[in-house]
Design an enzyme around this catalytic site. Structure first.
Site: not given
Ligand code: ACM
Length: 265
Positions: A38, A109, A142, A169
């Site tokens: 990402e 996203k 992510c 993270v």
């Molecule tokens: C994320 O979705 N970058 C933790």
């Protein structure tokens, strides 16, 4: 076919440097389908919408998508990579799919993480599946992994390989991907970044451990948590075509959708 990922530590705001570094790493690997993290070209820890805007690019006209298309043509491979997309006044956390013949598709996203909600609009393109010849791919970014619906819908639409660009993270994803792949009988390539970013008293440590996961919950490759790495493995996409787990059970046909209505409320 061979699928792989690029894992590295992008420097915040240094788009040209990050593109060069990621391209060199991708070039050094061998894969028919390569997944990059990402925001691989910009870094992640944004301070404002203005900053996000400054680092954004139009797709497919921006230099990042053009560089990815050049590499895909040179190496005759497909690439999925995350970047900040500018579409008029709107910004999206996006990933592009490109191939030897150029730009193919954009994913935006769906499930924005934390402060991303301040900078970006939620994805509005749905979950599409793309036939790239060797296999059918779906894309997610992510935090989308945290929502089982993301991979379920992609698998129901026929995706055999989930390309998962990430800047993780939290410590859960890599293990959770075993279940996501098992319950959908698909492969997944999670391309994560390493390193840390600090800003305004915040510190984000990215967990590395990029991973290629198989339909039997098998970890086919897991990278280290800190170093730059290009990993790849051979997979058999047809393994993901049958959802049968024994002669009497098919994970998709056995669903009791007439009792699942609450899931859509
Ligand atoms: C994320 O979705 N970058 C933790």
């Amino acid at each position: 076919m061979r699928v792989g990922f690029v894992q590295f530590d992008p420097k915040f705001g240094e788009i040209d440097l990050n593109i060069r570094k990621a391209m060199a790493l991708a070039e050094s690997g061998e894969a028919d389908l390569m997944v990059l993290p990402e925001f691989f070209n910009t870094g992640y820890l944004l301070a404002s919408k203005e900053e996000a805007f400054d680092l954004s690019e139009e797709i497919p006209r921006g230099k990042t998508t053009i560089a990815l298309c050049d590499l895909a043509a040179r190496k005759k491979m497909h690439i999925v990579a995350g970047l900040i997309e500018r579409a008029g006044d709107l910004l999206f956390n996006a990933a592009v799919l490109v191939g030897p013949n150029g730009y193919i598709a954009t994913y935006r996203k769906m499930h924005l993480f934390n402060e991303e909600k301040f900078w970006f609009s939620s994805g509005d393109l749905g979950f599409d599946v793309h036939d790239i010849g060797d296999c059918r791919v779906g894309i997610m970014i992510c935090f989308d992994w945290f929502f089982p619906e993301s991979m379920r819908i992609l698998a129901l639409k026929g995706a055999e390989v989930i390309c998962h660009s990430a800047n993780l993270v939290l410590p859960y994803c890599q293990d959770a991907m075993k279940v996501r792949c098992l319950e959908n009988r698909v492969y997944a390539v999670t391309a994560n970044r390493t390193g840390e970013e600090r800003r305004d008293g915040k510190c984000f440590r990215y967990t590395g451990k990029s991973q290629i996961t198989g339909p039997n919950a098998d970890i086919l490759y897991r990278a280290s948590d800190v170093v730059d790495e290009v990993g790849s493995v051979e997979i058999e996409p047809r393994q993901a075509r049958s959802k049968k787990i024994n002669v009497n059970n098919d994970l998709f046909a056995d669903r009791r959708i007439e009792y699942y209505g609450e899931l859509l409320k």
